[in-house]
Motif scaffolding. Structure first.
Motif, mmCIF file in Angstrom:
data_model
loop_
_atom_site.group_PDB
_atom_site.id
_atom_site.type_symbol
_atom_site.label_atom_id
_atom_site.label_comp_id
_atom_site.label_asym_id
_atom_site.label_seq_id
_atom_site.Cartn_x
_atom_site.Cartn_y
_atom_site.Cartn_z
ATOM 1 N N THR A 100 17.105 13.497 33.398
ATOM 2 C CA THR A 100 17.355 14.265 32.173
ATOM 3 C C THR A 100 17.161 15.750 32.432
ATOM 4 O O THR A 100 17.960 16.581 32.001
ATOM 5 C CB THR A 100 16.400 13.806 31.050
ATOM 6 O OG1 THR A 100 16.633 12.427 30.761
ATOM 7 C CG2 THR A 100 16.624 14.625 29.786
ATOM 8 N N SER B 131 18.681 19.447 30.449
ATOM 9 C CA SER B 131 17.836 19.345 29.258
ATOM 10 C C SER B 131 16.366 19.592 29.613
ATOM 11 O O SER B 131 15.944 19.342 30.742
ATOM 12 C CB SER B 131 17.975 17.955 28.625
ATOM 13 O OG SER B 131 19.290 17.750 28.166
ATOM 14 N N VAL C 161 19.094 20.368 21.034
ATOM 15 C CA VAL C 161 18.442 20.708 22.301
ATOM 16 C C VAL C 161 17.034 20.110 22.337
ATOM 17 O O VAL C 161 16.602 19.542 23.340
ATOM 18 C CB VAL C 161 18.368 22.245 22.487
ATOM 19 C CG1 VAL C 161 17.419 22.606 23.634
ATOM 20 C CG2 VAL C 161 19.755 22.816 22.766
ATOM 21 N N GLY D 69 16.722 16.659 23.390
ATOM 22 C CA GLY D 69 16.987 16.397 24.792
ATOM 23 C C GLY D 69 18.450 16.181 25.133
ATOM 24 O O GLY D 69 18.775 15.732 26.243
ATOM 25 N N THR E 78 22.307 16.994 26.241
ATOM 26 C CA THR E 78 22.971 17.933 27.135
ATOM 27 C C THR E 78 23.993 18.752 26.348
ATOM 28 O O THR E 78 24.320 18.416 25.200
ATOM 29 C CB THR E 78 23.697 17.200 28.261
ATOM 30 O OG1 THR E 78 24.737 16.384 27.686
ATOM 31 C CG2 THR E 78 22.737 16.309 29.047
ATOM 32 N N ARG F 221 15.346 25.737 28.199
ATOM 33 C CA ARG F 221 15.566 24.766 27.133
ATOM 34 C C ARG F 221 14.271 24.088 26.703
ATOM 35 O O ARG F 221 14.127 23.697 25.544
ATOM 36 C CB ARG F 221 16.608 23.731 27.576
ATOM 37 C CG ARG F 221 17.984 24.325 27.771
ATOM 38 C CD ARG F 221 18.925 23.321 28.404
ATOM 39 N NE ARG F 221 19.428 22.348 27.455
ATOM 40 C CZ ARG F 221 20.644 22.393 26.921
ATOM 41 N NH1 ARG F 221 21.459 23.394 27.215
ATOM 42 N NH2 ARG F 221 21.048 21.455 26.081
#
Length: 205
Positions: free
Chosen positions: A120, A125, A158, A161, A163, A194
């Motif tokens: 991830t 993310s 965001v 999580g 993309t 992020r």
């Protein structure tokens, strides 16, 4: 298709380095390019081995993980850094994220789960452990009031999580438009990545 992950593992405990290395190397899409016993060696190995993800402990002799994260992000900003530590106190969390860490996990996580969270992270993310979020005091960020309704939708996704591609699919936007919006939002609320952006969303009142 996501490229193969080149992972550097950094921890001062030799048994932890070995355990993480042996287990994560079994994943077909992960290559462990090396291990380091402290932050100084980690910075050197980023130049030698060119990893795209670093799994970083915080408390280590000589150069600790927070200082190493800051140095790596200054020299190799494209490298994604996941903190993996036993320390779940607010100062360490905030210092790590301020240094540029893209994710923060606790060593109570199962190694099998860590592999998925590393994927991830590599996808772009941010990743924050649920228990880590609970440690952070809710505060108001005035900069959030400057965001448009669309930007608030994006920061919410965001924080979940997603993309850029997944956000675009939900909001009917192109990847490029989402990427540009995320950059604008990060500039408005003055964060570096992020993970910090997601943190601001969860800290809102």
């Amino acid at each position: 298709m996501m490229s193969k992950m080149k992972l550097l593992i950094v921890d001062d405990d030799a048994l932890i380095r070995k355990s993480l290395s042996l287990t994560l190397a079994k994943e077909e899409d992960i290559t462990v390019v090396g291990t380091a016993e402290d932050g100084g060696r980690a910075v050197e190995m980023c130049k030698e081995e060119n990893p795209n993800v670093v799994l970083m402990d915080i408390r280590m002799p000589n150069t600790d993980g927070i200082a190493a994260t800051r140095l790596i992000k200054q020299r190799y900003p494209e490298i994604r850094i996941m903190m993996l530590t036993t320390f779940d106190d607010k100062p360490n969390i905030q210092q790590a994220l301020s240094a540029g860490a893209d994710g923060y996990l606790l060593k109570t996580d199962k190694i099998a789960d860590i592999a998925g969270k590393l994927r991830t992270l590599m996808s772009g993310s941010g990743v924050l452990d649920t228990d880590v979020l609970k440690k952070l005091t809710l505060t108001e960020n005035p900069a959030l009031e400057t965001l448009t309704a669309r930007e608030k939708d994006i920061i919410r996704l965001v924080a979940q999580g997603l993309t850029n591609k997944e956000i675009g699919e939900q909001l009917f936007l192109s990847d490029g438009t989402v990427r540009n919006n995320v950059s604008v939002i990060m500039e408005k609320v003055e964060v570096k990545n992020r993970a910090q952006l997601g943190l601001i969303y969860y800290e809102r009142d």
